[in-house]
Write an enzyme that holds these catalytic residues in place. Structure first.
Site, PDB file in Angstrom:
ATOM      1  N   TYR A 165     101.160  -4.680   7.979  1.00  0.00           N
ATOM      2  CA  TYR A 165     100.467  -4.634   6.700  1.00  0.00           C
ATOM      3  C   TYR A 165     100.773  -3.305   6.026  1.00  0.00           C
ATOM      4  CZ  TYR A 165      96.609  -4.431   3.305  1.00  0.00           C
ATOM      5  OH  TYR A 165      95.852  -4.323   2.158  1.00  0.00           O
TER       6      TYR A 165
ATOM      7  N   ASP B 214     105.457   3.790   7.867  1.00  0.00           N
ATOM      8  CA  ASP B 214     104.120   3.675   7.258  1.00  0.00           C
ATOM      9  C   ASP B 214     103.102   4.142   8.299  1.00  0.00           C
ATOM     10  OD1 ASP B 214     101.732   3.095   6.095  1.00  0.00           O
ATOM     11  OD2 ASP B 214     102.120   0.950   5.775  1.00  0.00           O
TER      12      ASP B 214
ATOM     13  N   LYS C 115      94.170   7.153   5.174  1.00  0.00           N
ATOM     14  CA  LYS C 115      93.061   7.141   6.138  1.00  0.00           C
ATOM     15  C   LYS C 115      92.644   8.532   6.618  1.00  0.00           C
ATOM     16  CE  LYS C 115      93.365   2.238   7.102  1.00  0.00           C
ATOM     17  NZ  LYS C 115      94.584   1.495   6.807  1.00  0.00           N
TER      18      LYS C 115
END
Ligand SMILES: *Cc1c(COP(=O)(O)O)cnc(C)c1O
Length: 427
Positions: A142, A237, A265
């Site tokens: 994702y 990523d 995050k």
């Protein structure tokens, strides 16, 4: 009805499915989402006043624990000086320098407000830099919800982008090639099939959005070699893994220098901060230096950056990752043992402060492996644990997160809470 239920009913009348991000709706596990009133250290409390040991940690952002007093103070101080200026600040330089110091592959970076923006910009930069259109992503990874990345897998090796979301024209995903994770042969085949056309490859270097699935050493070596050989941009990523699986992220564990890295995050410490960074010659293609456009009203927001800077300071204190890893290992080993004692098919893995739990006999290596695991088992486990005051992410496809505020005693408490749940699930 209890308060969580009342709020859920009310929320659904104004917010689609009652939530502002899909997984929060408990769709795959059923039941009523817990509406959170507050959080402190390793705990969250819902609107019924029930306390939970929290292994979601706002999807990994909360690495120092919820409402860490030093982070809260930094935010308070920054807020007193104004919430947003839309003009450069010194704090943005400080956090950029700090990130570049920790992640040496990042020679230049730009701050954005979400992981989605970071990966979207990384893809645009890879395309702008190479002058090519096609990108490769891997099944089950994702990368946020921008159009050309919302493709999961088709069947078959080189399925082209069937968008996995309505509202995304196939025209927008026709340049996205989806390959199985950890499949070196498929990767080489794609580059052979589209010579000079692939702008870049993006991956989760330790996937955390199909539960936890590790990229093999052979796979990441092949990725680095093949992309370099073909002049394609390798994008790690690390929105989830950055500062989470190790201070320097998955790239420091792999010993790989990617061309670009996306982060999010942890670097916001619970506030909206994300970043896209990498080689100078690629990053210099971004506007206003280059022709690849990118912008953001709230990019580098001073209050969010203050939370991020303080978080980066705390995680660099001596012993931080040693303790975090030890606690996470304690959790997964304890849960594995307890499941085995109950006679269940169960397996678990962790890296740094991130873990995966699987109702399967082996840790998965691909999305297909993960899809073959017992997700009904996960549902029973999830609700049993929630009833016993322990919160995991509400889907078998989510990784879990431990924070520095989780003590050894608390981890034992969580394992003890799992024993009766496993016993009830026993065949
Ligand atoms: C969370 C995540 C994103 C998206 O970040 P948002 O801030 O939710 O937009 C992208 N990539 C990975 C690997 C993630 O875990």
């Amino acid at each position: 009805m209890n308060r969580n239920e009342t709020l859920f009913e009310r929320a659904k009348k104004i917010i689609p499915a009652g939530v502002n991000s899909p997984v929060r709706a408990f769709g795959s596990v059923g039941g009523t989402p817990r509406f959170i009133r507050r959080a402190q250290g390793p705990f969250v409390w819902d609107e019924n006043g029930t306390q939970y040991i929290d292994f979601v940690g706002s999807w990994g952002t909360g690495i120092v624990g919820h409402a860490h007093p030093e982070v809260v103070e930094a935010v308070r101080e920054a807020a007193m000086d104004g919430l947003s200026f839309g003009a450069p600040t010194e704090a943005e330089i400080l956090i950029a320098e700090e990130i570049a110091k920790i992640v040496p592959s990042v020679e230049r970076l730009r701050l954005v407000s979400s992981g989605t923006e970071a990966t979207m910009t990384a893809i645009r930069l890879a395309r702008g830099y190479t002058g090519r259109d096609k990108i490769i992503k891997f099944e089950g990874c994702y990368h946020g919800h921008s159009d050309s990345l919302l493709v999961k897998a088709g069947s078959g090796l080189l399925t082209f982008g069937n968008p996995s979301s309505a509202g995304v024209p196939a025209d927008l995903t026709q340049h996205t090639i989806v390959l199985p994770y950890n499949d070196v042969a498929a990767l080489k085949q794609a580059f052979d099939e589209f010579p000079g056309q692939i702008a870049g490859v993006i991956l989760e270097p330790i996937a955390g959005n199909m539960n936890l699935v590790r990229a093999s050493a052979e796979f990441v070596r092949a990725l680095r070699q093949t992309t370099a050989q073909h002049g394609a941009v390798l994008i790690y990523d690390e929105v989830m893994t950055g500062f989470r699986v190790a201070l320097g992220g998955a790239q420091s564990l792999h010993g790989i220098t990617p061309d670009m890295t996306t982060m999010g995050k942890v670097i916001g410490g619970g506030m909206p901060v994300a970043a896209v960074g990498g080689k100078k010659e690629i990053m210099d293609c971004i506007s206003p230096l280059g022709g690849v456009y990118q912008a953001g009203t709230l990019s580098g927001n001073p209050v969010a950056v203050a939370a991020g800077l303080k978080t980066l300071e705390i995680i660099q204190r001596p012993g931080f990752y040693e303790q975090l890893s030890a606690r996470t290992t304690q959790l997964v080993q304890g849960l594995s043992q307890a499941a085995k004692q109950a006679g269940l098919t169960f397996c678990a893995d962790s890296e740094g402060g991130m873990f995966g739990l699987y109702f399967a006999s082996q840790c998965p290596q691909t999305y297909a492996d993960m899809a073959a695991s017992n997700t009904d088992g996960f549902k029973a486990f999830f609700h049993g644990m929630l009833d016993n005051g322990v919160a995991f992410g509400p889907s078998a496809y989510e990784a879990g997160f431990v924070s520095a505020a989780h003590t050894s005693e608390l981890i034992e408490q969580a394992i003890d809470a799992a024993r009766p749940v496993f016993a009830r699930m026993a065949p």
